[in-house]
Motif scaffolding. Sequence first.
Motif, PDB file in Angstrom:
ATOM      1  N   PRO A   1      13.324   5.440 -26.372  1.00  0.00           N
ATOM      2  CA  PRO A   1      13.541   4.833 -25.049  1.00  0.00           C
ATOM      3  C   PRO A   1      14.408   3.577 -25.161  1.00  0.00           C
ATOM      4  N   LEU A   2      15.229   3.426 -24.170  1.00  0.00           N
ATOM      5  CA  LEU A   2      16.130   2.279 -24.135  1.00  0.00           C
ATOM      6  C   LEU A   2      15.347   1.015 -23.833  1.00  0.00           C
ATOM      7  N   LYS A   3      15.483   0.002 -24.666  1.00  0.00           N
ATOM      8  CA  LYS A   3      14.781  -1.263 -24.443  1.00  0.00           C
ATOM      9  C   LYS A   3      15.657  -2.182 -23.597  1.00  0.00           C
ATOM     10  N   ILE A   4      15.027  -2.785 -22.611  1.00  0.00           N
ATOM     11  CA  ILE A   4      15.738  -3.697 -21.722  1.00  0.00           C
ATOM     12  C   ILE A   4      15.447  -5.123 -22.177  1.00  0.00           C
ATOM     13  N   VAL A   5      16.480  -5.893 -22.351  1.00  0.00           N
ATOM     14  CA  VAL A   5      16.329  -7.280 -22.777  1.00  0.00           C
ATOM     15  C   VAL A   5      16.130  -8.147 -21.544  1.00  0.00           C
ATOM     16  N   GLU A   6      14.999  -8.855 -21.517  1.00  0.00           N
ATOM     17  CA  GLU A   6      14.717  -9.764 -20.399  1.00  0.00           C
ATOM     18  C   GLU A   6      15.465 -11.076 -20.618  1.00  0.00           C
ATOM     19  N   PRO A   7      15.876 -11.726 -19.550  1.00  0.00           N
ATOM     20  CA  PRO A   7      16.458 -13.059 -19.731  1.00  0.00           C
ATOM     21  C   PRO A   7      15.381 -14.023 -20.212  1.00  0.00           C
ATOM     22  N   THR A   8      15.761 -14.963 -21.053  1.00  0.00           N
ATOM     23  CA  THR A   8      14.797 -15.955 -21.549  1.00  0.00           C
ATOM     24  C   THR A   8      15.210 -17.337 -21.080  1.00  0.00           C
ATOM     25  N   TYR A   9      14.210 -18.225 -21.029  1.00  0.00           N
ATOM     26  CA  TYR A   9      14.431 -19.586 -20.535  1.00  0.00           C
ATOM     27  C   TYR A   9      13.986 -20.587 -21.585  1.00  0.00           C
ATOM     28  N   SER A  10      14.687 -21.706 -21.670  1.00  0.00           N
ATOM     29  CA  SER A  10      14.280 -22.789 -22.556  1.00  0.00           C
ATOM     30  C   SER A  10      13.021 -23.442 -21.980  1.00  0.00           C
ATOM     31  N   VAL A  11      12.442 -24.364 -22.720  1.00  0.00           N
ATOM     32  CA  VAL A  11      11.232 -25.048 -22.252  1.00  0.00           C
ATOM     33  C   VAL A  11      11.523 -25.796 -20.953  1.00  0.00           C
TER      34      VAL A  11
ATOM     35  N   HIS B   1       5.398 -16.261 -26.077  1.00  0.00           N
ATOM     36  CA  HIS B   1       6.704 -16.913 -26.149  1.00  0.00           C
ATOM     37  C   HIS B   1       7.565 -16.193 -27.177  1.00  0.00           C
ATOM     38  N   TYR B   2       8.807 -16.608 -27.284  1.00  0.00           N
ATOM     39  CA  TYR B   2       9.718 -16.159 -28.322  1.00  0.00           C
ATOM     40  C   TYR B   2      10.244 -17.388 -29.034  1.00  0.00           C
ATOM     41  N   ARG B   3      10.618 -17.201 -30.278  1.00  0.00           N
ATOM     42  CA  ARG B   3      11.362 -18.238 -30.997  1.00  0.00           C
ATOM     43  C   ARG B   3      12.667 -17.588 -31.429  1.00  0.00           C
ATOM     44  N   LEU B   4      13.736 -17.983 -30.786  1.00  0.00           N
ATOM     45  CA  LEU B   4      15.058 -17.452 -31.081  1.00  0.00           C
ATOM     46  C   LEU B   4      15.911 -18.575 -31.655  1.00  0.00           C
ATOM     47  N   ALA B   5      16.412 -18.361 -32.862  1.00  0.00           N
ATOM     48  CA  ALA B   5      17.225 -19.362 -33.560  1.00  0.00           C
ATOM     49  C   ALA B   5      16.489 -20.693 -33.650  1.00  0.00           C
ATOM     50  N   GLY B   6      15.170 -20.623 -33.856  1.00  0.00           N
ATOM     51  CA  GLY B   6      14.360 -21.831 -34.006  1.00  0.00           C
ATOM     52  C   GLY B   6      14.047 -22.534 -32.700  1.00  0.00           C
ATOM     53  N   GLU B   7      14.438 -21.947 -31.594  1.00  0.00           N
ATOM     54  CA  GLU B   7      14.215 -22.568 -30.284  1.00  0.00           C
ATOM     55  C   GLU B   7      13.122 -21.817 -29.536  1.00  0.00           C
ATOM     56  N   LEU B   8      12.248 -22.554 -28.877  1.00  0.00           N
ATOM     57  CA  LEU B   8      11.165 -21.978 -28.088  1.00  0.00           C
ATOM     58  C   LEU B   8      11.736 -21.427 -26.786  1.00  0.00           C
ATOM     59  N   ARG B   9      11.485 -20.132 -26.518  1.00  0.00           N
ATOM     60  CA  ARG B   9      12.010 -19.484 -25.323  1.00  0.00           C
ATOM     61  C   ARG B   9      10.907 -18.695 -24.629  1.00  0.00           C
ATOM     62  N   PHE B  10      11.029 -18.526 -23.311  1.00  0.00           N
ATOM     63  CA  PHE B  10      10.055 -17.791 -22.509  1.00  0.00           C
ATOM     64  C   PHE B  10      10.779 -16.749 -21.673  1.00  0.00           C
ATOM     65  N   SER B  11      10.228 -15.529 -21.624  1.00  0.00           N
ATOM     66  CA  SER B  11      10.782 -14.492 -20.753  1.00  0.00           C
ATOM     67  C   SER B  11      10.046 -14.539 -19.416  1.00  0.00           C
ATOM     68  N   GLU B  12      10.526 -13.751 -18.455  1.00  0.00           N
ATOM     69  CA  GLU B  12       9.872 -13.688 -17.144  1.00  0.00           C
ATOM     70  C   GLU B  12       8.428 -13.215 -17.282  1.00  0.00           C
ATOM     71  N   SER B  13       8.204 -12.198 -18.125  1.00  0.00           N
ATOM     72  CA  SER B  13       6.835 -11.680 -18.299  1.00  0.00           C
ATOM     73  C   SER B  13       5.948 -12.705 -18.999  1.00  0.00           C
ATOM     74  N   ASP B  14       6.517 -13.505 -19.922  1.00  0.00           N
ATOM     75  CA  ASP B  14       5.744 -14.575 -20.564  1.00  0.00           C
ATOM     76  C   ASP B  14       5.297 -15.603 -19.528  1.00  0.00           C
TER      77      ASP B  14
END
Length: 105
Positions: free
Chosen positions: A8-18, A58-71
């Motif tokens: 199944p195709l995975k959809i990438v959610e937009p993420t937001y900084s803190v 949460h996500y940690r992308l490139a050492g940065e704390l990120r949150f998606s809409e579902s988070d």
Amino acid sequence: MAATKAPPLKIVEPTYSVSEAAIRLNLRKEGEVNRNGGASKKGEKWLRDGVNLLGWPHYRLAGELRFSESDLAEIQELNRNKPETRGRRRQSNRRPAAHRAKTAA
């Protein structure tokens, strides 16, 4: 030979900084400034503490704390006021007046 199904195709959610997540959760308004005239950080410490101490999603992308809409939706649900606990009377440590009258006599 049987045909294989494509994964199944995975959809990438937009993420937001803190900072952006604090605005999305209405913890502060966009462009809000603090008393010293600098950018307000209201709500950011609460989000960081929730991730580090309470294990909020949460996500940690490139050492940065990120949150998606579902988070953000899950964090909001985790912190929803429960109707049965809101507005409860506090337990008093004071003794009833009848008991105080007996001890004073």
